[in-house]
Design a protein around this motif. Structure first.
Motif, PDB file in Angstrom:
ATOM      1  N   THR A  79       0.847  -1.188   0.000  1.00  0.00           N
ATOM      2  CA  THR A  79       0.000   0.000   0.000  1.00  0.00           C
ATOM      3  C   THR A  79       0.883   1.239   0.000  1.00  0.00           C
ATOM      4  N   PHE A  80       0.704   2.089  -0.997  1.00  0.00           N
ATOM      5  CA  PHE A  80       1.347   3.396  -1.026  1.00  0.00           C
ATOM      6  C   PHE A  80       0.389   4.383  -0.362  1.00  0.00           C
ATOM      7  N   ILE A  81       0.934   5.289   0.422  1.00  0.00           N
ATOM      8  CA  ILE A  81       0.135   6.355   1.009  1.00  0.00           C
ATOM      9  C   ILE A  81       0.633   7.651   0.387  1.00  0.00           C
ATOM     10  N   ASP A  82      -0.212   8.238  -0.450  1.00  0.00           N
ATOM     11  CA  ASP A  82       0.156   9.429  -1.214  1.00  0.00           C
ATOM     12  C   ASP A  82       0.323  10.636  -0.294  1.00  0.00           C
ATOM     13  N   LYS A  83       0.853  11.709  -0.858  1.00  0.00           N
ATOM     14  CA  LYS A  83       1.128  12.939  -0.103  1.00  0.00           C
ATOM     15  C   LYS A  83      -0.111  13.508   0.571  1.00  0.00           C
ATOM     16  N   ASP A  84      -1.291  13.263  -0.015  1.00  0.00           N
ATOM     17  CA  ASP A  84      -2.531  13.779   0.577  1.00  0.00           C
ATOM     18  C   ASP A  84      -3.213  12.764   1.497  1.00  0.00           C
ATOM     19  N   ILE A 132      -3.217   3.667  -1.695  1.00  0.00           N
ATOM     20  CA  ILE A 132      -3.262   3.024  -3.003  1.00  0.00           C
ATOM     21  C   ILE A 132      -2.776   1.585  -2.837  1.00  0.00           C
ATOM     22  N   PRO A 133      -3.715   0.626  -2.700  1.00  0.00           N
ATOM     23  CA  PRO A 133      -3.323  -0.777  -2.532  1.00  0.00           C
ATOM     24  C   PRO A 133      -2.965  -1.406  -3.881  1.00  0.00           C
ATOM     25  N   LEU A 134      -1.904  -2.212  -3.879  1.00  0.00           N
ATOM     26  CA  LEU A 134      -1.441  -2.869  -5.104  1.00  0.00           C
ATOM     27  C   LEU A 134      -1.013  -4.298  -4.821  1.00  0.00           C
ATOM     28  N   GLU A 135      -0.999  -5.109  -5.871  1.00  0.00           N
ATOM     29  CA  GLU A 135      -0.363  -6.418  -5.851  1.00  0.00           C
ATOM     30  C   GLU A 135       1.004  -6.215  -6.487  1.00  0.00           C
ATOM     31  N   ALA A 136       2.064  -6.524  -5.746  1.00  0.00           N
ATOM     32  CA  ALA A 136       3.425  -6.268  -6.229  1.00  0.00           C
ATOM     33  C   ALA A 136       4.151  -7.571  -6.501  1.00  0.00           C
ATOM     34  N   PRO A 137       4.716  -7.732  -7.689  1.00  0.00           N
ATOM     35  CA  PRO A 137       5.492  -8.934  -7.983  1.00  0.00           C
ATOM     36  C   PRO A 137       6.781  -8.974  -7.167  1.00  0.00           C
ATOM     37  N   VAL A 138       7.088 -10.126  -6.619  1.00  0.00           N
ATOM     38  CA  VAL A 138       8.341 -10.326  -5.902  1.00  0.00           C
ATOM     39  C   VAL A 138       9.494 -10.091  -6.879  1.00  0.00           C
ATOM     40  N   GLY A 139      10.519  -9.360  -6.422  1.00  0.00           N
ATOM     41  CA  GLY A 139      11.687  -9.095  -7.252  1.00  0.00           C
ATOM     42  C   GLY A 139      11.690  -7.718  -7.886  1.00  0.00           C
ATOM     43  N   LYS A 140      10.586  -7.008  -7.816  1.00  0.00           N
ATOM     44  CA  LYS A 140      10.487  -5.661  -8.400  1.00  0.00           C
ATOM     45  C   LYS A 140      10.848  -4.647  -7.326  1.00  0.00           C
ATOM     46  N   VAL A 176      10.513  -1.010  -5.335  1.00  0.00           N
ATOM     47  CA  VAL A 176       9.411  -0.118  -4.998  1.00  0.00           C
ATOM     48  C   VAL A 176       9.319   1.009  -6.025  1.00  0.00           C
ATOM     49  N   LEU A 177      10.462   1.508  -6.485  1.00  0.00           N
ATOM     50  CA  LEU A 177      10.455   2.563  -7.497  1.00  0.00           C
ATOM     51  C   LEU A 177       9.808   2.077  -8.795  1.00  0.00           C
ATOM     52  N   GLU A 178      10.183   0.893  -9.250  1.00  0.00           N
ATOM     53  CA  GLU A 178       9.578   0.328 -10.468  1.00  0.00           C
ATOM     54  C   GLU A 178       8.074   0.145 -10.284  1.00  0.00           C
ATOM     55  N   LEU A 179       7.688  -0.366  -9.124  1.00  0.00           N
ATOM     56  CA  LEU A 179       6.276  -0.588  -8.830  1.00  0.00           C
ATOM     57  C   LEU A 179       5.501   0.729  -8.900  1.00  0.00           C
ATOM     58  N   ALA A 180       6.054   1.772  -8.310  1.00  0.00           N
ATOM     59  CA  ALA A 180       5.408   3.085  -8.340  1.00  0.00           C
ATOM     60  C   ALA A 180       5.267   3.585  -9.773  1.00  0.00           C
ATOM     61  N   HIS A 181       6.333   3.496 -10.557  1.00  0.00           N
ATOM     62  CA  HIS A 181       6.271   3.964 -11.948  1.00  0.00           C
ATOM     63  C   HIS A 181       5.274   3.155 -12.771  1.00  0.00           C
ATOM     64  N   ASP A 182       5.254   1.840 -12.570  1.00  0.00           N
ATOM     65  CA  ASP A 182       4.319   0.986 -13.307  1.00  0.00           C
ATOM     66  C   ASP A 182       2.866   1.325 -13.008  1.00  0.00           C
ATOM     67  N   ASN A 183       2.620   1.900 -11.822  1.00  0.00           N
ATOM     68  CA  ASN A 183       1.254   2.179 -11.386  1.00  0.00           C
ATOM     69  C   ASN A 183       0.943   3.664 -11.298  1.00  0.00           C
TER      70      ASN A 183
END
Length: 163
Positions: free
Chosen positions: A59-64, A68-76, A78-85
């Motif tokens: 779960t990302f918690i935005d500035k406000d 933002i809950p996500l399913e994240a692939p193992v091995g990725k 956090v930066l890549e995950l954020a950009h992908d989403n």
């Protein structure tokens, strides 16, 4: 005897098909030297067989404050995950440990599950806006099964010394 293929993940970049042992090589546009050797030590190896098909809840918690809950692939990373989403986590240096724009804040529980930051990451974190005791760079956090349920808070602002 069966050979196992591993993938080296470091600084948000993957190098697939490596055979153990891993030998230092050029990384993120720099020649491997004694100063970048510590960065190589922080790289994670994971099995391409089992873990690469698993996901964990992140779960990302935005500035406000928006979650933002996500399913994240193992091995990725956090930066890549954020950009992908399309999450607003900059990464101005493209995961080369030369900025602090992918700064995230973790809960202590998850911060303690991560390997200690290398000296280069600590140096960049010193420049991060809103630094906390549990701050890390998103390019250096690689999703693993141990991070199931991690919550990543984005700081209210970033400092971009790159441009």
């Amino acid at each position: 005897m069966m050979k196992r293929t591993t993938t080296l993940v470091t600084g948000g970049r993957r190098f697939a098909g490596l055979q153990s042992p891993v030998v230092p090589f050029a990384w993120a546009g720099r020649q491997a030297t004694s100063s970048s050797a510590s960065t190589l030590r922080s790289a994670r190896l994971y099995s391409a067989d089992a873990d690469s098909k698993k996901t964990v809840h992140v779960t990302f918690i935005d500035k406000d404050g928006t979650e933002i809950p996500l399913e994240a692939p193992v091995g990725k990373s956090v930066l890549e995950l954020a950009h992908d989403n399309k999450i607003d986590l900059e990464g101005a240096c493209e995961a080369s440990l030369a900025c602090s724009t992918c700064h995230v804040i973790l809960d202590k529980e998850y911060y303690d599950k991560l390997p200690a930051p290398v000296e280069e990451e600590e140096d960049m974190l010193d420049l991060a806006f809103g630094l906390t005791e549990t701050s890390r760079l998103g390019c250096q956090i690689i999703i693993s099964p141990e991070l199931e349920g991690i919550r990543l808070k984005l700081p209210p602002a970033t400092r971009n010394m790159m441009g």
